[in-house]
Design an enzyme around this catalytic site. Structure first.
Site, PDB file in Angstrom:
ATOM      1  N   SER A 167     -26.249 -33.712 -92.002  1.00 23.43           N
ATOM      2  CA  SER A 167     -25.749 -35.283 -91.857  1.00 23.43           C
ATOM      3  C   SER A 167     -24.987 -35.858 -90.113  1.00 23.43           C
ATOM      4  CB  SER A 167     -24.734 -35.716 -93.154  1.00 23.43           C
ATOM      5  OG  SER A 167     -25.661 -35.938 -94.521  1.00 23.43           O
ATOM      6  N   GLU A 201       0.010  12.826 -61.132  1.00 16.69           N
ATOM      7  CA  GLU A 201      -0.714  13.263 -60.218  1.00 16.69           C
ATOM      8  C   GLU A 201      -0.812  13.581 -58.880  1.00 16.69           C
ATOM      9  OE1 GLU A 201      -4.093  12.304 -60.918  1.00 16.69           O
ATOM     10  OE2 GLU A 201      -3.362  12.425 -63.193  1.00 16.69           O
TER      11      GLU A 201
END
Length: 724
Positions: free
Chosen positions: A420, A154
């Site tokens: 249940s 960069e």
């Protein structure tokens, strides 16, 4: 007057014969001493012609040189004039755009968006949350390959320029002119940081000028190391990751401190196009770009050829399209609760949770394995697991099969019919009104108004104790008890123990038709495990700043008792029988345990919620769209997942008995038959009166099999092989 005689002037000559000896250097006309000059030598015609041409050619060359010099002098002059005007215009432009910025005395580095670091109960990292998705890491802490790779690709002159790189800028302009489009930006890391900190990403002359001014200011106020550290902790690396720590966690599952050379090259390569080159989107493109970074590092002497070759041979990194791992369900839950605990998060904080990351991984592995092995055959695609200790601390929470594919938390947000698994609250209300585990009821077809609850496959057992009725999950007896005690008593019992969802106070509640979340119904079982107390269920135990200042800490305070000791003892005895001989027989793993299975209509939801004196764990399996599974019931996959998790969680832990273990039930009531009654006949019992009143009431009738237990039905050889 005598006339003066005019004498003719004699011009001096050079190169003639010398005057005679004794004569003066100047003679007068008529002097006898003067001697006539001799005849001159005769020159050729060619020599005369050449002599005439040479002066002319010289004059032409001189004229041409003069014209060229004049042209150059004029060009230099006008170039200087134009340059001066361009400079004046540039200074004016800079002054104009610079004036649009706030006063330099007010410039300051904005705070980095706050990060929320979420830790397990053992201080292991669960996740980072916030805009950045990762904590700030010092330049001296992160892998040295990261800054090297970023500088190499960069801004190779980062340590030598003053914030703006004229050479790089000129090279970028030339490349853009050659290609006829924008292929290079020419911005330094300092300029990129200035843009990220202060400016919008639009491409205008004004923004570029301001970027340069801010870059120069940054270079004056901060060292190169500080600028590089700020840049690496804020720059976007794709896939929602800002900063090297977030990106390292996102792509490699580890800290930026442990990043290798090949991984650092991949991170640096992402800066060109973070979204397009993300390994979560295109691993091959990310790898190709990483190899360019490695070559640049080698050219600049940061690494040698052997290191470059080794790094290039590393396999391409493949990352999930989204964060993966069930611990992110925990992180999401924490982020939902955090504002209510400390308000707005304005600075980095550390959240210490109650979750045991080892148990979390065990729970996730069990859910994923069972669905992976049985999902297609049994038509089940999702599962959830919640585990809570006796103090209310959540130790594990899995909200789905795969967080990367679905971030919806089924553990705390999905409301499903418990079937249940809701029956313990019915039996609890019955015990609190005077029944005991020895009380008997006639398990036979019963009609309550227009509702006629059926047992699984129409199988009935006649006179049974409440313990047997709960262990075998008999719908007929549960419905009778609900009518005896009244639906409102059942709702009150469930809410008192920890169910928070709205429950319909009708008779069908006995079979779990009101929807609940796995988290709340599991929490409602905790009082059975801890002796009758309802603690505050919590997942956050402490929140502090990075510096250690405590912002919040969970304090248990007074824990209310919601069950009497004798009721706890009776309920535990009844539900322990469910594990010993009832629908949860496969849950046995060596510890005293109790619990209840549940299956909603057409096997859409399958549950098992069980507990020891150490942990209470609830498991759910089903499908998000509510489509039926292929006979997945509470006694199959949920029980298997529960046992696998609980067995691992209790390994090495001293065995503890359940509260009230000293309670003993009398001989089985099946051996002492009593008159068969479809429902209770006490006239002062609100349930009995309700039965009489429902003869004309319009009560929905659930279909047969709701809440039934398939373990009580005959099993085929296929069922046995599949473990159903």
């Amino acid at each position: 007057m005598a006339r003066t005689k005019t004498s003719k002037r004699i011009e001096p000559t050079f190169g003639e014969t010398k005057a005679r000896s004794g004569t003066s250097g100047s003679g007068t006309r008529g002097s006898k001493a003067a001697k006539k000059p001799g005849p001159r030598p005769k020159k050729s015609t060619q020599s005369k012609s050449t002599a005439r041409r040479k002066p002319a050619a010289g004059r032409a060359r001189r004229r041409r040189r003069g014209a060229l010099f004049s042209l150059l002098r004029g060009g230099a002059y006008w170039s200087l004039v134009i340059s001066i005007w361009i400079g004046i215009a540039g200074v004016g432009l800079i002054a104009f755009y610079g004036a649009r910025l706030p006063s330099a005395t007010t410039w300051s580095i904005p705070d980095r968006p706050p990060n929320v670091k979420i830790l397990s109960v053992k201080d292991e990292l669960i996740a980072n949350r916030g805009m950045t998705g990762g904590e700030a890491v010092g330049l001296h802490e992160m892998s040295p390959y990261i800054p090297q790779a970023v500088i190499a690709i960069e801004d190779r002159r980062f340590y030598s320029h003053f914030g703006v790189d004229p050479i790089g800028l000129a090279r970028a302009m030339l490349a853009n002119l050659v290609h006829g489009r924008l292929v290079q930006g020419g911005s330094t890391l300092t300029q990129q940081l200035a843009k990220n900190l202060f400016l919008e990403p639009d491409r205008t002359i004004e923004r570029k000028v301001q970027e340069v001014l801010l870059a120069l200011w940054l270079e004056q106020r901060h060292t190169k190391a500080q600028i590089l550290e700020m840049y690496l902790n804020r720059v976007y690396f794709g896939s929602g990751s800002y900063g090297v720590e977030a990106a390292s966690r996102r792509y490699f599952g580890k800290s930026a401190r442990q990043v290798t050379l090949s991984e650092a090259a991949l991170l640096a390569g992402l800066l060109k196009a973070p979204s397009r080159l993300s390994p979560a989107r295109d691993p091959k493109a990310a790898e190709a770009r990483a190899q360019i970074v490695l070559s640049a590092m080698n050219e600049q002497g940061m690494i040698n050829g052997r290191e470059m070759t080794t790094a290039m041979s590393a396999p391409a990194t493949r990352a999930a399209a989204y964060w993966s791992g069930a611990e992110h369900y925990v992180a999401d839950r924490v982020m939902e609760e955090l504002p209510g605990l400390i308000g707005d998060v304005r600075a980095d904080v550390v959240v210490e949770t109650t979750v045991d990351l080892t148990l979390q991984k065990l729970a996730e592995g069990s859910i994923r394995r069972l669905i992976g092995e049985n999902g297609e055959t049994l038509r089940v695609s999702q599962g959830a697991l919640v585990s809570i200790d006796g103090t209310g601390a959540v130790r594990a929470m899995v909200g789905g099969y795969d967080y990367a594919n679905s971030q919806f938390d089924r553990a705390s947000e999905a409301r499903r019919q418990p079937g249940s698994a809701f029956k313990p609250f019915v039996f609890l209300a019955a015990l609190e009104q005077g029944r005991t585990p020895e009380s008997t009821r006639n398990d036979a077809p019963v009609r309550i108004g227009k509702w006629a609850p059926d047992n699984y496959k129409g199988k009935y057992y006649g006179q049974v104790s409440l313990t047997t009725a709960l262990a075998k999950s008999l719908n007929s007896v549960a419905a009778q008890l609900a009518m005896e005690v009244g639906p409102r008593a059942v709702v009150e019992a469930a809410h008192r123990l920890g169910v928070e969802s709205q429950l319909s106070a009708n008779t069908s509640i006995a079979l779990g038709t009101s929807e609940v979340t796995p988290l709340e119904i599991t929490a409602a079982y905790v009082p059975f495990a801890n002796g009758g107390y309802r603690p505050q269920v919590h997942i956050v135990r402490r929140v502090r700043t990075v510096g250690g200042k405590v912002l919040y800490e969970h304090r248990p305070g007074t824990v209310p008792r919601v069950l009497k000791p004798d009721i706890v003892a009776m309920m535990n005895a009844m539900m322990a029988e469910t594990v010993r001989s009832g629908t949860a027989r496969k849950a046995t793993f060596g510890w005293p345990a109790a619990g209840k299975t549940g299956t909603s209509q057409k096997a859409r939801d399958a549950w098992f919620i069980g507990y020891t004196a150490n942990l209470t764990t609830g498991v759910w399996f089903g499908n998000d769209d509510g489509t039926p599974t292929k006979n997945v019931t509470g006694g199959t996959l949920p029980v298997l997942a529960w046992r696998e998790f609980m067995e691992a969680a209790h390994r090495g832990v001293p065995v503890k008995v359940l509260p009230g273990a000293g309670w003993r039930r009398a001989p089985a009531p099946d051996q002492a038959p009593r008159p068969a009654l479809p429902v209770a006949t006490k006239r002062d019992d609100p349930g009995a009166a309700a039965v009489e009143r429902t003869s004309t009431a319009s009560i929905p009738r659930p279909k047969a099999g709701l809440g039934a237990s398939p373990e009580d039905a005959p099993r085929s050889i296929v069922d046995i092989i599949l473990g159903r």
